[in-house]
Design a protein around this motif. Structure first.
Motif, PDB file in Angstrom:
ATOM      1  N   LYS A  16      32.612  73.609  13.276  1.00  0.00           N
ATOM      2  CA  LYS A  16      32.604  73.226  14.697  1.00  0.00           C
ATOM      3  C   LYS A  16      33.404  71.946  14.953  1.00  0.00           C
ATOM      4  O   LYS A  16      34.085  71.803  15.957  1.00  0.00           O
ATOM      5  CB  LYS A  16      31.152  73.042  15.164  1.00  0.00           C
ATOM      6  N   HIS A  58      37.013  72.979  15.412  1.00  0.00           N
ATOM      7  CA  HIS A  58      37.337  74.069  16.330  1.00  0.00           C
ATOM      8  C   HIS A  58      37.511  73.556  17.755  1.00  0.00           C
ATOM      9  O   HIS A  58      36.729  72.730  18.215  1.00  0.00           O
ATOM     10  CB  HIS A  58      36.224  75.127  16.332  1.00  0.00           C
ATOM     11  N   GLY A  59      38.512  74.093  18.444  1.00  0.00           N
ATOM     12  CA  GLY A  59      38.650  73.830  19.876  1.00  0.00           C
ATOM     13  C   GLY A  59      37.717  74.763  20.633  1.00  0.00           C
ATOM     14  O   GLY A  59      36.944  75.511  20.026  1.00  0.00           O
ATOM     15  N   TRP A  60      37.803  74.766  21.971  1.00  0.00           N
ATOM     16  CA  TRP A  60      36.821  75.534  22.753  1.00  0.00           C
ATOM     17  C   TRP A  60      36.994  77.040  22.596  1.00  0.00           C
ATOM     18  O   TRP A  60      36.026  77.786  22.639  1.00  0.00           O
ATOM     19  CB  TRP A  60      36.850  75.116  24.226  1.00  0.00           C
ATOM     20  N   ILE A  61      38.213  77.524  22.355  1.00  0.00           N
ATOM     21  CA  ILE A  61      38.424  78.989  22.217  1.00  0.00           C
ATOM     22  C   ILE A  61      37.708  79.498  20.968  1.00  0.00           C
ATOM     23  O   ILE A  61      36.953  80.471  21.016  1.00  0.00           O
ATOM     24  CB  ILE A  61      39.931  79.326  22.153  1.00  0.00           C
ATOM     25  N   SER A  73      35.330  78.032  19.281  1.00  0.00           N
ATOM     26  CA  SER A  73      33.874  77.824  19.415  1.00  0.00           C
ATOM     27  C   SER A  73      33.232  78.909  20.269  1.00  0.00           C
ATOM     28  O   SER A  73      32.154  79.419  19.944  1.00  0.00           O
ATOM     29  CB  SER A  73      33.580  76.463  20.055  1.00  0.00           C
ATOM     30  N   ALA A  74      33.917  79.272  21.364  1.00  0.00           N
ATOM     31  CA  ALA A  74      33.383  80.315  22.260  1.00  0.00           C
ATOM     32  C   ALA A  74      33.315  81.651  21.536  1.00  0.00           C
ATOM     33  O   ALA A  74      32.337  82.401  21.655  1.00  0.00           O
ATOM     34  CB  ALA A  74      34.261  80.430  23.508  1.00  0.00           C
ATOM     35  N   ARG A 114      30.326  81.700  19.251  1.00  0.00           N
ATOM     36  CA  ARG A 114      29.056  81.850  19.987  1.00  0.00           C
ATOM     37  C   ARG A 114      28.746  83.324  20.254  1.00  0.00           C
ATOM     38  O   ARG A 114      27.619  83.772  20.125  1.00  0.00           O
ATOM     39  CB  ARG A 114      29.135  81.125  21.340  1.00  0.00           C
TER      40      ARG A 114
END
Length: 228
Positions: free
Chosen positions: A157, A160-163, A165-166, A169
């Motif tokens: 995490k 990782h960038g938001w893409i 990470s999403a 999830r």
């Protein structure tokens, strides 16, 4: 000749009974990083044994199911990238540090498709896998989903960038329960106690190796690179 065939069959049966974890332990116990004695030498991190181990780690991650599909694809691509460079000059590039040096000299080492990045992400993925197995061996009764998330937060995490990470999830909801995973990575006749011992052995062998590789990656200024 018949005796030879019999021996081969016995050996094959023994190898067949080994789990991926046990094979990985064997691979790692032969893995040696040679550190320089003086400034004229280079640290030697053998490429082939490391990639062979990464291929075994993929088989362990596969047991977690679709959650690891994106991670698995990444590992495959990274292994392939490093193998291709090694094939151009197997004598020189059998040492991973020589690949890092080559790319640093060319100014390509921080590029998205570089081998330096490939090694960085392979090391991070191994760190994630080692962390997950360690948690599992200590907390076999905890929910697998929680353990995967806890390990992810402590390892991948951070990079990782938001893409990415999403995507993780979404995948987290597909994690199998503990028993399914433990049964999958253990042998059919293996007790949980043996499995726990295997996990602890693998972890104790892998941790110092990862530490050494992370030190080298830091020396090349690669440790802070993130994904999207």
């Amino acid at each position: 000749e018949r005796e030879g065939e019999e021996m081969k069959r016995k050996r094959y049966d023994m190898e067949k009974k080994k789990t991926e974890l046990q094979t990985a332990i064997e691979e790692l116990s032969l893995f040696i990083i040679t550190k320089p004695v003086d400034n004229t030498e280079t640290t030697h991190i053998p490429l082939r044994p490391l990639l062979s181990f990464c291929n075994l780690i993929i088989q362990v991650l596969d047991k977690i199911g679709p959650t690891m599909a994106v991670l698995r694809q990444d590992i495959d691509q990274n292994i392939e990238r490093l193998e291709k460079v090694c094939e151009t000059d197997p004598c020189v590039y059998s040492n991973l540090v020589e690949i890092l040096k080559k790319e640093r000299n060319e100014g390509t080492y921080k590029m998205v498709a570089s081998c330096s990045r490939a090694l960085l992400w392979l090391t991070r993925t191994m760190d994630f896998t080692a962390g997950l197995l360690r948690l599992l061996s200590k907390e076999m009764s905890s929910k697998m989903e929680e353990l995967v998330e806890e390990t992810y937060l402590a390892t991948l995490k951070l990079h990782h960038g938001w893409i990415a990470s999403a995507a993780f999830r979404v995948c987290l909801k597909l994690v199998p329960d503990n028993k399914t995973f433990m049964d999958a990575i253990g042998g059919r006749d293996e007790s949980y106690e043996t499995l726990r011992e295997d996990i602890e052995t693998l972890s104790s062998l892998l941790t110092p190796i990862l530490k050494e590789i992370f030190i080298v990656l830091e020396q090349f200024g690669l440790n802070r690179l993130r994904s999207m």
